[in-house]
Scaffold this motif. Structure first.
Motif, PDB file in Angstrom:
ATOM      1  N   PHE A  68      48.855  37.989  12.109  1.00 32.23           N
ATOM      2  CA  PHE A  68      49.244  37.934  13.549  1.00 32.23           C
ATOM      3  C   PHE A  68      48.281  36.960  14.074  1.00 32.23           C
ATOM      4  O   PHE A  68      48.755  36.269  15.051  1.00 32.23           O
ATOM      5  CB  PHE A  68      50.344  38.577  13.908  1.00 32.23           C
ATOM      6  N   MET A  69      47.452  38.148  14.362  1.00 27.10           N
ATOM      7  CA  MET A  69      45.459  36.977  14.958  1.00 27.10           C
ATOM      8  C   MET A  69      45.673  35.699  14.465  1.00 27.10           C
ATOM      9  O   MET A  69      45.406  34.896  15.502  1.00 27.10           O
ATOM     10  CB  MET A  69      45.267  37.396  14.523  1.00 27.10           C
ATOM     11  N   ALA A  70      45.959  34.862  13.772  1.00 28.24           N
ATOM     12  CA  ALA A  70      45.477  33.416  13.139  1.00 28.24           C
ATOM     13  C   ALA A  70      46.868  33.047  13.729  1.00 28.24           C
ATOM     14  O   ALA A  70      46.390  31.642  14.344  1.00 28.24           O
ATOM     15  CB  ALA A  70      45.731  33.485  11.591  1.00 28.24           C
ATOM     16  N   ILE A  71      47.629  33.127  14.073  1.00 28.44           N
ATOM     17  CA  ILE A  71      48.973  32.927  14.920  1.00 28.44           C
ATOM     18  C   ILE A  71      48.571  32.497  15.546  1.00 28.44           C
ATOM     19  O   ILE A  71      49.202  31.337  16.168  1.00 28.44           O
ATOM     20  CB  ILE A  71      50.427  33.134  14.060  1.00 28.44           C
ATOM     21  N   GLY A  72      48.111  33.365  16.704  1.00 29.20           N
ATOM     22  CA  GLY A  72      47.999  33.320  17.997  1.00 29.20           C
ATOM     23  C   GLY A  72      46.995  32.439  17.633  1.00 29.20           C
ATOM     24  O   GLY A  72      47.413  31.576  18.924  1.00 29.20           O
ATOM     25  N   ALA A  73      46.149  32.530  17.182  1.00 27.08           N
ATOM     26  CA  ALA A  73      44.590  31.836  17.820  1.00 27.08           C
ATOM     27  C   ALA A  73      45.213  30.386  17.521  1.00 27.08           C
ATOM     28  O   ALA A  73      44.680  29.479  18.598  1.00 27.08           O
ATOM     29  CB  ALA A  73      43.724  32.542  16.964  1.00 27.08           C
ATOM     30  N   TYR A  74      45.817  29.940  16.469  1.00 25.14           N
ATOM     31  CA  TYR A  74      46.082  28.280  16.508  1.00 25.14           C
ATOM     32  C   TYR A  74      47.285  28.106  17.548  1.00 25.14           C
ATOM     33  O   TYR A  74      46.819  27.109  17.481  1.00 25.14           O
ATOM     34  CB  TYR A  74      47.043  28.563  15.271  1.00 25.14           C
ATOM     35  N   ALA A 109      49.252  29.042  27.226  1.00 30.69           N
ATOM     36  CA  ALA A 109      48.774  28.851  25.897  1.00 30.69           C
ATOM     37  C   ALA A 109      49.224  30.357  24.898  1.00 30.69           C
ATOM     38  O   ALA A 109      49.913  30.285  23.977  1.00 30.69           O
ATOM     39  CB  ALA A 109      47.676  28.045  26.166  1.00 30.69           C
ATOM     40  N   LEU A 110      48.522  31.194  25.264  1.00 33.82           N
ATOM     41  CA  LEU A 110      47.969  32.335  24.742  1.00 33.82           C
ATOM     42  C   LEU A 110      49.724  33.047  24.785  1.00 33.82           C
ATOM     43  O   LEU A 110      50.108  33.760  23.827  1.00 33.82           O
ATOM     44  CB  LEU A 110      47.158  33.558  25.834  1.00 33.82           C
ATOM     45  N   ILE A 111      49.827  33.076  25.973  1.00 38.06           N
ATOM     46  CA  ILE A 111      52.013  33.694  25.879  1.00 38.06           C
ATOM     47  C   ILE A 111      52.356  33.192  24.760  1.00 38.06           C
ATOM     48  O   ILE A 111      53.450  33.507  24.316  1.00 38.06           O
ATOM     49  CB  ILE A 111      52.180  33.276  27.526  1.00 38.06           C
ATOM     50  N   VAL A 112      52.198  31.495  24.657  1.00 39.98           N
ATOM     51  CA  VAL A 112      53.383  30.943  23.994  1.00 39.98           C
ATOM     52  C   VAL A 112      52.368  31.529  22.078  1.00 39.98           C
ATOM     53  O   VAL A 112      54.147  31.460  21.065  1.00 39.98           O
ATOM     54  CB  VAL A 112      53.124  29.569  23.714  1.00 39.98           C
ATOM     55  N   GLY A 113      51.607  31.913  22.089  1.00 45.01           N
ATOM     56  CA  GLY A 113      50.511  31.932  21.138  1.00 45.01           C
ATOM     57  C   GLY A 113      51.011  33.360  20.789  1.00 45.01           C
ATOM     58  O   GLY A 113      51.623  33.440  19.571  1.00 45.01           O
ATOM     59  N   GLY A 114      51.251  34.638  20.881  1.00 45.73           N
ATOM     60  CA  GLY A 114      51.865  35.914  21.185  1.00 45.73           C
ATOM     61  C   GLY A 114      53.233  35.686  20.989  1.00 45.73           C
ATOM     62  O   GLY A 114      53.818  36.069  20.010  1.00 45.73           O
ATOM     63  N   ALA A 115      53.903  34.328  21.626  1.00 45.45           N
ATOM     64  CA  ALA A 115      55.419  34.746  21.059  1.00 45.45           C
ATOM     65  C   ALA A 115      55.906  34.133  19.825  1.00 45.45           C
ATOM     66  O   ALA A 115      56.704  34.673  19.385  1.00 45.45           O
ATOM     67  CB  ALA A 115      56.479  33.797  22.135  1.00 45.45           C
ATOM     68  N   VAL A 116      55.014  33.118  19.263  1.00 44.38           N
ATOM     69  CA  VAL A 116      55.425  32.755  17.818  1.00 44.38           C
ATOM     70  C   VAL A 116      55.067  33.449  16.554  1.00 44.38           C
ATOM     71  O   VAL A 116      55.467  34.478  15.970  1.00 44.38           O
ATOM     72  CB  VAL A 116      54.156  31.833  17.675  1.00 44.38           C
ATOM     73  N   ALA A 117      53.799  34.601  17.105  1.00 45.86           N
ATOM     74  CA  ALA A 117      53.143  35.555  16.723  1.00 45.86           C
ATOM     75  C   ALA A 117      53.990  36.656  16.118  1.00 45.86           C
ATOM     76  O   ALA A 117      54.929  37.253  15.616  1.00 45.86           O
ATOM     77  CB  ALA A 117      51.284  36.433  16.747  1.00 45.86           C
ATOM     78  N   ALA A 118      55.166  36.981  17.638  1.00 45.36           N
ATOM     79  CA  ALA A 118      55.858  37.690  17.552  1.00 45.36           C
ATOM     80  C   ALA A 118      57.095  37.188  16.798  1.00 45.36           C
ATOM     81  O   ALA A 118      57.847  38.431  16.010  1.00 45.36           O
ATOM     82  CB  ALA A 118      56.574  38.282  18.665  1.00 45.36           C
ATOM     83  N   VAL A 226      56.795  44.056  18.720  1.00 43.94           N
ATOM     84  CA  VAL A 226      55.421  44.414  19.635  1.00 43.94           C
ATOM     85  C   VAL A 226      54.328  44.362  19.576  1.00 43.94           C
ATOM     86  O   VAL A 226      53.119  43.739  20.304  1.00 43.94           O
ATOM     87  CB  VAL A 226      56.038  45.681  20.680  1.00 43.94           C
ATOM     88  N   GLY A 227      53.928  45.196  18.560  1.00 44.62           N
ATOM     89  CA  GLY A 227      52.377  44.493  17.539  1.00 44.62           C
ATOM     90  C   GLY A 227      51.628  42.903  17.568  1.00 44.62           C
ATOM     91  O   GLY A 227      50.772  42.875  18.087  1.00 44.62           O
ATOM     92  N   ALA A 228      52.892  42.274  16.956  1.00 52.04           N
ATOM     93  CA  ALA A 228      52.274  41.105  16.636  1.00 52.04           C
ATOM     94  C   ALA A 228      52.217  39.896  17.700  1.00 52.04           C
ATOM     95  O   ALA A 228      51.187  39.467  17.627  1.00 52.04           O
ATOM     96  CB  ALA A 228      53.280  40.404  15.758  1.00 52.04           C
ATOM     97  N   PHE A 229      52.314  40.536  18.415  1.00 53.42           N
ATOM     98  CA  PHE A 229      52.795  39.683  19.835  1.00 53.42           C
ATOM     99  C   PHE A 229      51.529  40.193  20.349  1.00 53.42           C
ATOM    100  O   PHE A 229      50.522  39.047  20.854  1.00 53.42           O
ATOM    101  CB  PHE A 229      53.658  40.372  21.222  1.00 53.42           C
ATOM    102  N   PHE A 230      50.966  41.333  20.583  1.00 57.30           N
ATOM    103  CA  PHE A 230      49.516  41.706  20.626  1.00 57.30           C
ATOM    104  C   PHE A 230      48.575  41.118  20.224  1.00 57.30           C
ATOM    105  O   PHE A 230      47.692  40.762  21.219  1.00 57.30           O
ATOM    106  CB  PHE A 230      49.774  42.723  21.192  1.00 57.30           C
ATOM    107  N   ALA A 231      48.450  41.019  18.385  1.00 61.02           N
ATOM    108  CA  ALA A 231      47.728  40.313  18.047  1.00 61.02           C
ATOM    109  C   ALA A 231      47.935  39.250  17.848  1.00 61.02           C
ATOM    110  O   ALA A 231      46.740  38.197  17.906  1.00 61.02           O
ATOM    111  CB  ALA A 231      48.446  40.579  16.597  1.00 61.02           C
ATOM    112  N   GLY A 232      48.643  38.275  18.415  1.00 57.77           N
ATOM    113  CA  GLY A 232      48.612  36.247  18.368  1.00 57.77           C
ATOM    114  C   GLY A 232      48.151  37.005  19.892  1.00 57.77           C
ATOM    115  O   GLY A 232      47.818  35.884  20.052  1.00 57.77           O
ATOM    116  N   ILE A 233      47.650  36.921  21.075  1.00 60.74           N
ATOM    117  CA  ILE A 233      46.988  37.237  21.950  1.00 60.74           C
ATOM    118  C   ILE A 233      45.855  37.525  22.067  1.00 60.74           C
ATOM    119  O   ILE A 233      45.066  36.566  22.314  1.00 60.74           O
ATOM    120  CB  ILE A 233      47.998  38.284  23.051  1.00 60.74           C
TER     121      ILE A 233
END
Lengths: 347, 295
Positions: A68-74, A109-118, A226-233
């Motif tokens: 999830f972090m990788a998805i958010g970061a990228y 950008a962070l929000i979108v990253g979190g959303a994709v991770a979610a 929810v967990g994935a969203f914040f991991a993405g952030i």
């Protein structure tokens, strides 16, 4: 004396304000080294609290946080990098069209990253209805590895194994701890709500929870989303802090570190995750001395790389075997602690 | 693609499948008896390769002695892990033993980094295994043939152990009903220790075969074979030896044939295996050969 609700609220708001003041002071006066550790600590807090929601409160043992972090970061990095910077990075194969022109502010950008991770969190959480326990650990672990494989292979979108370099440094203490505070607030509210009670009942006994009319699918996927969203952030913040990301930095060791934090802090305790997250960030830096050459009574011991992680691993195994509940168990910080310790003679 | 080349890939796939199968049986045996996913199995696999490596290079033993001692040490390691980390948690919630297993895997990996260093080391391949055999136009590496032969023999011995000995009977009894088996006078600790020893021996053997095939060993080498073998065990139905072997074969074939026929997609082979895993879990959560589980 029992602290009443109003006093508690005032105390909480006051301490948050004091904390924000400290952040402000730290941001302007602290040296870069300490500031960096504090930044990492904030990110660890975000990651640990979000993983605790899945593993600790819902009892679904996930090992997919690095994915999830990788998805958010990228996702975030591809959105906040300037087109010129992207063109510089993608010299083997150009970035596909719409992404190569877009640049949006860091926050969005962070929000979108979190959303994709979610969204990915939903995809992982869905099979969770059928697989539980150990199987889930393997499935989520596999998921994180697959993300790594895909990032390594999608040259036109992720720049493959070369990763993204020279990311602009937006992350500072305001960003990391601001998000950390929001994560803590959100997950604390969620856990205390009726949703949270449903999540905990799934942890305690899935069959009984289902019999009581709790929709397993809805609640399990909720925890994952929810967990994935914040991991993405957290991943997005980390990328901007480190200024460089590549697929292999989001490997299983990263997940292990977060799992270690929540196990040591206590599965199902937000307080434990916060305390251990900060402690872990500091220990990671200050235990560096064990990896440098040491002089013990005239004997020079050469530094051994990897010693830090070995120490952590030993602590983890000892904790799991002998202190199964971790530092805080399932207890949370509360203002009542002070009134109770202040009271001398309990009647 | 010529027929010869096809057979070459086929033999290759079979031998890789055997290696995955042997590791997967290690997972499945342990899971069957103690209902625990031994996350540290991949690390036991890695340690075995290092034991043999050091037996050969540091103590300059003949290679066969290094192999025997390596397997023995690995069995001791496996039993030791069970004794230290899993036995105290046998009556604890499942999630605790899962955490202990993850912790042990993490510990062994870092221990290997500290003790052996993070760099890759080259594994010694005896000259007679490095040659190529020509069977009717099909060129096969000697290692490949040796892998198939050795695994075949080991499987026969394993089947005998499980189906024809008292210890095997005890293992099967424990996997069917732990508490009743205990009441029937089965020595639980000894049987579990035996299971771990057996699983570790299989891991050691497959590690040696793996290292002969890909002669670079390093502390993180156990990771992917371990994960793929575990996937194989789940696909086949965890707890079932035949299932583990079948799953191992399937993954071995997919890995080899994908690289051979669709080189462009080779990078995605783990993604394909993962999708297969999820699909099988959704369609038949207990795997192809698994029995129906009660909740």
């Amino acid at each position: 004396m029992i602290v009443n609700k109003k006093t508690k609220l005032i105390l909480t708001i006051a301490s948050v304000l004091v904390f924000l003041l400290l952040i402000g002071l730290a941001e302007s006066f602290l040296d870069p080294f300490l500031r960096r550790i504090l930044n990492v600590a904030g990110i660890y807090v975000i990651l640990a609290v979000s993983l605790n929601l899945i593993n600790g409160f819902t009892g679904q043992f996930s090992l997919g946080h690095a994915g999830f972090m990788a998805i958010g970061a990228y996702t975030a990095a591809l959105l906040y990098m300037s087109p010129a910077l992207k063109a510089m990075n993608f010299f083997i194969q150009p970035l596909i069209w719409p992404l190569s022109e877009i640049q949006i502010p860091f926050f969005f950008a962070l929000i979108v990253g979190g959303a994709v991770a979610a969204v990915a969190g939903f995809a992982v959480g869905a099979p969770c209805l059928r697989v539980g326990g150990d199987y889930l650990a393997i499935v989520t672990f596999g998921f994180a590895e697959i993300i790594r494989v895909i990032l390594n292979n999608l040259q036109g979108i992720t720049n493959g194994p070369l990763g993204l370099k020279g990311l602009p440094t937006y992350t500072n203490l305001w960003w990391t701890w601001g998000w950390a505070l929001f994560t803590i607030y959100f997950i604390k509210k969620l856990v205390d709500s009726s949703y949270g009670r449903a999540l905990k009942s799934i942890r305690e006994d899935e069959v009984a929870a289902e019999a009581m009319g709790i929709n397993l699918f809805k609640h399990k996927t909720l925890a994952f989303v929810v967990g994935a969203f914040f991991a993405g952030i957290g991943g997005g913040l980390l990328g901007s802090l480190l200024m460089t990301i590549d697929p292999n930095s989001f490997n299983i060791n990263l997940t292990f570190q977060i799992v270690m934090i929540i196990l040591l802090g206590g599965l199902g305790s937000i307080t434990g995750s916060i305390v251990m997250g900060v402690t872990f960030a500091f220990l990671m830096e200050f235990l560096r001395f064990v990896e440098s050459p040491m002089n013990v009574f005239g004997m020079v011991i050469p530094g051994i790389a990897g010693m830090r992680m070995l120490i952590f691993a030993v602590i983890l195994v000892i904790t799991v075997i002998f202190f199964r509940r971790g530092l805080f168990g399932q207890k949370e910080f509360s203002w009542d602690w002070f009134s109770r310790t202040g009271r001398r003679n309990p009647e | 693609m010529s027929l010869d080349a096809f057979f070459q890939h086929l033999v290759n796939g079979i031998s890789l499948g055997f290696i995955f199968g042997l590791i997967a049986i290690g997972y499945t045996l342990v899971y069957g008896v103690v209902k625990l996913v031994n996350f540290a199995h991949g690390e036991v696999f890695m340690m075995a390769a290092f034991f043999v490596f050091f037996g050969f290079t540091l103590f300059s033993m003949p290679w066969w002695l290094a192999v025997v001692i390596g397997i023995a040490l690995t069995m001791v390691l496996g039993v030791g892990i069970e004794r230290i980390a899993y036995r105290p948690l046998r009556n604890a919630p499942r999630i605790s033993s899962l955490c202990a297993a993850i912790g042990m895997s993490f510990l062994l990996q870092n221990l290997a980094v500290v003790m052996f260093g993070g760099r890759q080391k080259s594994f010694y391949v005896p000259p007679f295994l490095a040659t190529t055999i020509n069977v009717g136009g099909v060129k096969v590496q000697a290692v490949t043939v040796a892998t198939i032969v050795v695994s075949g023999i080991v499987l026969v011995i394993l089947t005998f152990l499980i189906n024809r000995t008292k210890m095997g009977l005890a293992m099967r009894a424990l996997s069917v009903d732990f508490d009743t088996a205990k009441l029937m006078g089965i020595n639980v600790n000894r049987t579990i220790a035996f299971t771990f020893a057996l699983g570790s021996a299989l891991a050691a053997l497959s590690a040696i075969l793996w290292a002969l095939r890909y002669p670079q060993i390093w502390p993180f080498m156990g990771f992917f074979p371990g994960w793929r073998a575990f996937t194989a065990a789940i696909i086949g139905g965890i707890g079932s030896v035949i299932g583990a072997l079948f799953g191992g074969f399937m993954l071995g074939m997919i890995t080899i044939l994908l690289v051979a026929f669709f080189p462009a997609a080779a990078g995605y082979r783990d993604a394909i295996i993962f999708v297969l895993l999820v699909v099988i879990l959704l369609v038949k959560p207990t795997g192809i050969f698994g029995e129906k589980m009660s909740r």
